[in-house]
Design a protein around this motif. Structure first.
Motif, PDB file in Angstrom:
ATOM      1  N   LYS A   8       0.843  -1.194   0.000  1.00 49.96           N
ATOM      2  CA  LYS A   8       0.000   0.000   0.000  1.00 49.96           C
ATOM      3  C   LYS A   8       0.877   1.242   0.000  1.00 49.96           C
ATOM      4  O   LYS A   8       1.900   1.275   0.686  1.00 49.96           O
ATOM      5  CB  LYS A   8      -0.900   0.007   1.240  1.00 49.96           C
ATOM      6  CG  LYS A   8      -1.875   1.177   1.239  1.00 49.96           C
ATOM      7  CD  LYS A   8      -2.850   1.142   2.406  1.00 49.96           C
ATOM      8  CE  LYS A   8      -3.862   2.274   2.244  1.00 49.96           C
ATOM      9  NZ  LYS A   8      -4.816   2.355   3.347  1.00 49.96           N
ATOM     10  N   ASP A  39       5.019  -3.077   4.875  1.00 47.93           N
ATOM     11  CA  ASP A  39       4.946  -3.668   3.529  1.00 47.93           C
ATOM     12  C   ASP A  39       6.342  -3.801   2.919  1.00 47.93           C
ATOM     13  O   ASP A  39       6.616  -4.739   2.163  1.00 47.93           O
ATOM     14  CB  ASP A  39       4.060  -2.832   2.596  1.00 47.93           C
ATOM     15  CG  ASP A  39       2.651  -2.633   3.145  1.00 47.93           C
ATOM     16  OD1 ASP A  39       2.415  -2.986   4.312  1.00 47.93           O
ATOM     17  OD2 ASP A  39       1.794  -2.118   2.416  1.00 47.93           O
ATOM     18  N   PHE A 125      -6.504   0.077   9.789  1.00 48.78           N
ATOM     19  CA  PHE A 125      -7.527  -0.899  10.162  1.00 48.78           C
ATOM     20  C   PHE A 125      -6.957  -2.212  10.679  1.00 48.78           C
ATOM     21  O   PHE A 125      -7.591  -2.916  11.449  1.00 48.78           O
ATOM     22  CB  PHE A 125      -8.407  -1.211   8.957  1.00 48.78           C
ATOM     23  CG  PHE A 125      -9.725  -0.546   9.010  1.00 48.78           C
ATOM     24  CD1 PHE A 125     -10.534  -0.688  10.117  1.00 48.78           C
ATOM     25  CD2 PHE A 125     -10.174   0.230   7.964  1.00 48.78           C
ATOM     26  CE1 PHE A 125     -11.766  -0.078  10.177  1.00 48.78           C
ATOM     27  CE2 PHE A 125     -11.407   0.854   8.011  1.00 48.78           C
ATOM     28  CZ  PHE A 125     -12.204   0.697   9.120  1.00 48.78           C
TER      29      PHE A 125
HETATM   30  C1  LIG Z   1     -10.093   9.627   0.110  1.00 48.99           C
HETATM   31  C2  LIG Z   1     -10.261   8.374   0.929  1.00 48.99           C
HETATM   32  C3  LIG Z   1     -11.468   8.150   1.569  1.00 48.99           C
HETATM   33  C4  LIG Z   1     -11.648   7.008   2.348  1.00 48.99           C
HETATM   34  N1  LIG Z   1     -12.861   6.794   2.914  1.00 48.99           N
HETATM   35  C5  LIG Z   1     -13.072   5.670   3.625  1.00 48.99           C
HETATM   36  C6  LIG Z   1     -14.350   5.419   4.221  1.00 48.99           C
HETATM   37  O1  LIG Z   1     -15.283   6.211   4.093  1.00 48.99           O
HETATM   38  N2  LIG Z   1     -14.508   4.287   4.956  1.00 48.99           N
HETATM   39  C7  LIG Z   1     -13.471   3.414   5.126  1.00 48.99           C
HETATM   40  O2  LIG Z   1     -13.666   2.421   5.802  1.00 48.99           O
HETATM   41  N3  LIG Z   1     -12.266   3.622   4.571  1.00 48.99           N
HETATM   42  C8  LIG Z   1     -12.035   4.731   3.837  1.00 48.99           C
HETATM   43  N4  LIG Z   1     -10.805   4.964   3.293  1.00 48.99           N
HETATM   44  C9  LIG Z   1      -9.675   4.098   3.634  1.00 48.99           C
HETATM   45  C10 LIG Z   1      -9.697   2.803   2.953  1.00 48.99           C
HETATM   46  O3  LIG Z   1      -9.763   2.753   1.598  1.00 48.99           O
HETATM   47  C11 LIG Z   1      -8.595   1.920   3.495  1.00 48.99           C
HETATM   48  O4  LIG Z   1      -7.405   2.164   2.867  1.00 48.99           O
HETATM   49  C12 LIG Z   1      -9.011   0.489   3.386  1.00 48.99           C
HETATM   50  O5  LIG Z   1     -10.152   0.374   4.169  1.00 48.99           O
HETATM   51  C13 LIG Z   1      -7.951  -0.507   3.818  1.00 48.99           C
HETATM   52  O6  LIG Z   1      -7.745  -0.376   5.178  1.00 48.99           O
HETATM   53  P1  LIG Z   1      -6.332  -0.066   5.756  1.00 48.99           P
HETATM   54  O7  LIG Z   1      -5.580   0.803   4.842  1.00 48.99           O
HETATM   55  O8  LIG Z   1      -6.542   0.392   7.125  1.00 48.99           O
HETATM   56  O9  LIG Z   1      -5.647  -1.470   5.676  1.00 48.99           O
HETATM   57  P2  LIG Z   1      -4.918  -2.367   6.745  1.00 48.99           P
HETATM   58  O10 LIG Z   1      -5.740  -3.551   6.916  1.00 48.99           O
HETATM   59  O11 LIG Z   1      -4.466  -1.606   7.936  1.00 48.99           O
HETATM   60  O12 LIG Z   1      -3.661  -2.680   5.845  1.00 48.99           O
HETATM   61  C14 LIG Z   1      -2.833  -3.781   6.104  1.00 48.99           C
HETATM   62  C15 LIG Z   1      -2.092  -4.204   4.886  1.00 48.99           C
HETATM   63  O13 LIG Z   1      -2.982  -4.566   3.848  1.00 48.99           O
HETATM   64  C16 LIG Z   1      -2.397  -4.252   2.587  1.00 48.99           C
HETATM   65  N5  LIG Z   1      -3.201  -3.245   1.907  1.00 48.99           N
HETATM   66  C17 LIG Z   1      -4.137  -2.430   2.430  1.00 48.99           C
HETATM   67  N6  LIG Z   1      -4.624  -1.615   1.483  1.00 48.99           N
HETATM   68  C18 LIG Z   1      -3.965  -1.927   0.344  1.00 48.99           C
HETATM   69  C19 LIG Z   1      -4.009  -1.429  -1.000  1.00 48.99           C
HETATM   70  N7  LIG Z   1      -4.799  -0.419  -1.334  1.00 48.99           N
HETATM   71  N8  LIG Z   1      -3.205  -1.993  -1.926  1.00 48.99           N
HETATM   72  C20 LIG Z   1      -2.376  -3.002  -1.597  1.00 48.99           C
HETATM   73  N9  LIG Z   1      -2.292  -3.502  -0.352  1.00 48.99           N
HETATM   74  C21 LIG Z   1      -3.072  -2.974   0.605  1.00 48.99           C
HETATM   75  C22 LIG Z   1      -1.018  -3.722   2.869  1.00 48.99           C
HETATM   76  O14 LIG Z   1      -0.106  -4.790   2.833  1.00 48.99           O
HETATM   77  C23 LIG Z   1      -1.173  -3.186   4.288  1.00 48.99           C
HETATM   78  O15 LIG Z   1       0.051  -3.149   4.996  1.00 48.99           O
HETATM   79  C24 LIG Z   1     -10.593   6.094   2.511  1.00 48.99           C
HETATM   80  C25 LIG Z   1      -9.373   6.323   1.891  1.00 48.99           C
HETATM   81  C26 LIG Z   1      -9.202   7.455   1.095  1.00 48.99           C
HETATM   82  C27 LIG Z   1      -7.886   7.667   0.427  1.00 48.99           C
END
Ligand SMILES: Cc1cc2nc3c(=O)[nH]c(=O)nc-3n(C[C@@H](O)[C@H](O)[C@H](O)COP(=O)(O)OP(=O)(O)OC[C@H]3O[C@@H](n4cnc5c(N)ncnc54)[C@H](O)[C@@H]3O)c2cc1C
Ligand SMILES: Cc1cc2nc3c(=O)[nH]c(=O)nc-3n(C[C@H](O)[C@H](O)[C@H](O)COP(=O)(O)OP(=O)(O)OC[C@H]3O[C@@H](n4cnc5c(N)ncnc54)[C@H](O)[C@@H]3O)c2cc1C
Lengths: 260, 328
Positions: A8, A39, A125
């Motif tokens: 990510k 990551d 998350f």
């Molecule tokens: C403009 C914007 C608005 C948002 N609005 C909301 C919302 O309304 N509600 C909501 O719940 N979330 C929202 N999000 C956040 C959302 O998209 C999170 O990124 C997503 O829920 C994944 O959770 P996390 O990043 O906490 O992942 P985690 O579970 O904390 O991530 C753990 C691991 O998972 C992998 N991972 C996670 N995301 C990715 C990726 N995109 N690509 C590749 N690997 C990945 C990576 O290895 C990372 O280390 C928003 C994000 C943006 C940019």
């Protein structure tokens, strides 16, 4: 061993964050981005396993065009190829919906191991790797401080970090999904040769049209309504002045506290 | 029934005290929303923990006793918890966001097509509408999160979000609840818990700790804070990334996965104040922070702060300390 590493891209830790005018998100126009810290360790762990056992390391990243930077970093270090899931419709999903999109792509791709970071620096998350395991019907283990593929490549031993200095080994059959904690190895730097080689490596783009996910399955069940800077609960006394003045004032305070 | 269900965490027959924080969250929500409160305890032969929980104000403690739950596995716990949820049909399921919960709750939620609202620090209840507050960007920003889902809604709370000591006493009924689990469903084989070889540095007894974080930029620069530590006759501590990079040994790490300390003075240099660091040092009598970012979360818990460049401030501080010592 075929290892999918989910990478990510997140705003740099040093970035000064500002909240947008509507108070619904940060101003993300001029932000600097980095690879999410754990990551980078996940990429390294995958590369080390590949160097020992052979096989393939595939980077998978979901996000807008800018995430190609993060993908290329992995390719430069030695990953074989990458999948870029890129569609505006997939940008504002919650962790479950986003993982559904990733799981479909990873499931079709096939894998022995999935590595994710244990948690993202931005949204935090701490779920994606575990959800991927569940959706793909494979076991998962979190907060890994060591990963050992067992002989015959049928199972893996994972050293899980627990609270307060405790650890526990778990044995999982392969395929499996493992979330990686920072510090389990020393990530390499990309070499110039690696950077040149990366230019020739495949980055396959996937859009929503390539997926069979219904709108229903992609509807976020939790939404960010408002963001704000935390209200300080404790009154911190800020010591001002030049470095020298502040240092002198602090020394006076330390004397009052009787630590000097 | 459509009340609130709290997950009680035990490991090796010991209740994790952070459970009381989730129970307290449940007690408050149940009072405000007029919902019943139950607690689910999963394990094997953990009746005494159920009795302990029964001394708190709640309607029912559900004791789920099953041999496959003796050692924790994410498979066993999520399968069992799912059956408990199907049986009790709670509106809300509350958990403390511990390492164990991180390991199985996302799986449990996903298996029911649910989105876990993880690591919340508080909630708001306005006209019956529940909103959760989460920290994003490592505690630098708070986000209000609304729920767009049907029951059961799964929420985990960060350690320290509620004061476990404030949990209300009372008496709850203990009921057994059985679940069906088979050995084949549990794909993971857990081994013994262990600690690494005894740590050579014990920071728990330190009077003064100078702690260094990523703001220091490079290994060579560690010497700058070492000088400060020497001047203050302090021990040196560090945030996790410093130890991960091998700039200081692991036994200097302070926080949830390192040591928990309570010195007279804790001086944090170039440390942002992420929750996993703060849990290890928040009980220091006095906390001083030096950080260039006025919005860094460390200033939320510091008594004294200097906002500025550590590379200017720390050398100046060493000089002033030497001066003060010379003056006696
Ligand atoms: C403009 C914007 C608005 C948002 N609005 C909301 C919302 O309304 N509600 C909501 O719940 N979330 C929202 N999000 C956040 C959302 O998209 C999170 O990124 C997503 O829920 C994944 O959770 P996390 O990043 O906490 O992942 P985690 O579970 O904390 O991530 C753990 C691991 O998972 C992998 N991972 C996670 N995301 C990715 C990726 N995109 N690509 C590749 N690997 C990945 C990576 O290895 C990372 O280390 C928003 C994000 C943006 C940019
Ligand atoms: C499961 C888990 C367990 C963890 N366990 C621990 C743990 O036990 N201990 C721990 O510490 N962390 C732990 N972490 C990591 C934690 O989440 C943070 O990532 C970490 O504490 C951040 O370290 P830091 O403050 O040094 O770095 P950063 O967050 O990068 O902060 C660096 C700070 O330095 C400041 N700075 C930069 N340059 C200067 C300068 N020139 N002058 C002054 N200030 C400057 C910046 O403003 C910033 O605030 C854990 C994480 C997870 C997910």
């Amino acid at each position: 061993m075929k290892i999918i590493v989910c990478v990510k891209q997140v705003p740099s830790r040093d970035a000064i964050l500002r909240i947008n005018e509507t108070g619904t998100w940060i101003q993300d126009r001029d932000l600097a981005y980095d690879v999410n810290e754990p990551d980078a360790y996940a990429v390294e762990e995958a590369l080390q396993i590949k160097e020992k056992l052979g096989g393939e390391v595939v980077i998978c990243s979901l996000g807008p065009d800018r995430v190609q930077m993060a993908i290329k970093e992995g390719l430069s270090k030695g990953a074989d190829r990458a999948i870029h899931i890129c569609d505006p419709a997939l940008d504002n999903l919650d962790a479950l919906a986003q993982a559904r999109a990733m799981a479909e792509v990873i499931g079709k791709e096939g894998f022995d191991l999935i590595f994710t970071g244990l948690q993202s620096d931005d949204y935090g998350f701490a779920q994606t790797g575990v959800i991927l395991g569940e959706l793909l019907g494979v076991p998962s283990a979190t907060i890994a401080m060591a990963v050992e593929v067992q002989e015959g490549e049928k199972s893996v031993r994972v050293k899980r970090e627990l609270e307060a200095g405790w650890f526990q080994w778990y044995k999982l059959p392969l395929p499996a999904s493992i979330t990686i904690q920072s510090g389990l190895n020393q990530p390499r730097y990309a070499t110039l040769k690696g950077i040149m080689n990366a230019k020739k490596k495949e980055i396959r783009k996937v859009t929503l049209a390539d997926l069979s996910l219904s709108r229903e399955l992609l509807t976020p069940k939790q939404k960010i309504e408002r963001v704000s800077f935390p209200v300080k609960s404790k009154k911190t006394e800020i010591i001002d002045g030049s470095a020298k003045e502040a240092a002198a004032k602090l020394v006076t305070k330390l004397k009052q506290m009787r630590v000097l | 029934m459509s009340g609130i269900l709290v997950f009680a965490e035990q490991r090796e027959g010991k209740l994790n005290r952070v459970t009381y924080e989730a129970v307290l969250a449940g007690q408050r929500l149940s009072a405000q929303m007029g919902l019943s409160l139950s607690v689910a305890l999963l394990g094997f032969g953990v009746d005494t923990i159920a009795q302990e929980l029964a001394t708190k104000k709640a309607n029912t403690i559900y004791l789920v006793n099953n041999e496959h739950l003796q050692s924790y596995t994410p498979d066993g716990f999520s399968l069992a918890m799912r059956q408990v949820i199907q049986e009790l049909q709670p509106k809300y399921v509350l958990l403390a966001h511990t390492y164990l919960v991180r390991d199985f709750a996302p799986k449990l939620a996903a298996s029911m097509g649910k989105s876990l609202i993880a690591d919340c620090v508080s909630y708001k209840l306005e006209e019956g509408n529940l909103t959760l507050v989460r920290q994003i960007f490592q505690g630098k920003i708070n986000a209000d999160v609304s729920i767009h889902d049907s029951a059961p809604i799964l929420i985990s709370f960060q350690a320290g979000a509620f004061r476990g000591d404030d949990v209300e006493s009372g008496s709850a009924e203990v009921k057994a609840l059985s679940v069906k689990l088979s050995a084949e469903e549990i794909r993971l084989q857990p081994q013994e818990l262990f600690r690494e070889a005894k740590q050579s540095v014990d920071l728990t007894q330190s009077k003064i700790i100078v702690s260094v974080g990523r703001g220091i930029k490079s290994q060579e620069n560690i010497a700058i804070v070492e000088k400060l530590a020497t001047a203050l006759e302090a021990d040196i501590g560090a945030s996790r990334p410093i130890c991960d990079s091998g700039w200081l040994p692991m036994d200097r790490q302070i926080g949830s996965s390192g040591q928990t300390v309570a010195p007279k003075l804790y001086l944090a240099v170039g440390i942002s104040g992420a929750i996993q660091h703060v849990v290890g040092m928040k009980n220091a009598s006095a906390i001083v922070a030096i950080n260039k970012d006025a919005n860094a979360p460390i200033f939320d818990i510091a008594d004294l702060g200097i906002v500025g460049d550590l590379f200017e401030i720390v050398p100046a501080l060493v000089e002033e300390i030497e001066k003060a010592k010379a003056e006696g």
